[in-house]
Design a protein around this motif. Structure first.
Motif, PDB file in Angstrom:
ATOM      1  N   SER A 197      19.784  15.472  18.553  1.00 50.63           N
ATOM      2  CA  SER A 197      19.846  14.296  19.405  1.00 50.63           C
ATOM      3  C   SER A 197      18.940  14.439  20.618  1.00 50.63           C
ATOM      4  N   VAL A 198      18.934  15.613  21.238  1.00 49.27           N
ATOM      5  CA  VAL A 198      18.095  15.852  22.410  1.00 49.27           C
ATOM      6  C   VAL A 198      16.617  15.846  22.035  1.00 49.27           C
ATOM      7  N   VAL A 199      16.269  16.503  20.937  1.00 48.20           N
ATOM      8  CA  VAL A 199      14.870  16.623  20.534  1.00 48.20           C
ATOM      9  C   VAL A 199      14.293  15.277  20.115  1.00 48.20           C
ATOM     10  N   THR A 200      15.055  14.506  19.342  1.00 49.23           N
ATOM     11  CA  THR A 200      14.544  13.233  18.838  1.00 49.23           C
ATOM     12  C   THR A 200      14.789  12.074  19.798  1.00 49.23           C
ATOM     13  N   GLY A 201      15.683  12.256  20.755  1.00 53.25           N
ATOM     14  CA  GLY A 201      16.002  11.174  21.685  1.00 53.25           C
ATOM     15  C   GLY A 201      16.780  10.057  21.019  1.00 53.25           C
ATOM     16  N   SER A 202      17.449  10.355  19.924  1.00 53.74           N
ATOM     17  CA  SER A 202      18.189   9.335  19.192  1.00 53.74           C
ATOM     18  C   SER A 202      19.667   9.704  19.104  1.00 53.74           C
ATOM     19  N   TYR A 203      20.453   8.722  18.741  1.00 49.72           N
ATOM     20  CA  TYR A 203      21.882   8.914  18.577  1.00 49.72           C
ATOM     21  C   TYR A 203      22.153   9.581  17.242  1.00 49.72           C
ATOM     22  N   SER A 258      30.419  10.072  23.303  1.00 51.98           N
ATOM     23  CA  SER A 258      30.041  10.031  24.712  1.00 51.98           C
ATOM     24  C   SER A 258      30.969   9.093  25.450  1.00 51.98           C
ATOM     25  N   GLN A 299      23.756  18.088  18.427  1.00 53.84           N
ATOM     26  CA  GLN A 299      23.372  17.852  19.814  1.00 53.84           C
ATOM     27  C   GLN A 299      21.911  18.205  20.044  1.00 53.84           C
TER      28      GLN A 299
END
Length: 113
Positions: free
Chosen positions: A44-50, A56, A41
């Protein structure tokens, strides 16, 4: 006899370093799923990727079925979701300008994994 072995008062007692290693391995094994999920998680937040392995579900209220279909097609075209369900006639109650409002809307449910 080494120093660590001489500290144990009972014969055959494992050295403290062995006990510490077993404790660390056990704690790592038990917390691995939680740590793995949290690290995915965060990535995902840091890279902005799935990140594979994350799930979800998104609920969107739409004013009519045509807008719901347009949104569903757009997110499916961009492969942002695996599927979309359109559920007609969802009743919504909400606050608007300090008053309770009621509306009939179309519920859009999207899931990705």
């Amino acid at each position: 006899m080494d120093r660590l072995g001489s500290r144990c008062p009972l014969p055959g007692c494992p050295r403290p370093s062995v006990l510490l290693c077993l404790l660390i391995l056990t704690a790592s094994f038990l917390t691995y799923p939680m740590l793995r999920t949290l690290s995915q998680q965060l990535l995902s937040v840091v890279t902005g990727s799935y990140v594979s392995g994350t799930y979800s579900i998104v609920f969107v209220n739409c004013p009519n079925e045509q807008i719901a279909r347009d949104i569903a097609r757009a997110i499916l075209d961009k492969k942002l979701t695996a599927s979309v369900n359109i559920l007609p006639k969802a009743s919504s109650l909400y606050y608007w300008n300090g008053e309770i409002e009621e509306a009939t809307e179309i519920l859009l449910v999207g899931a990705s994994f």
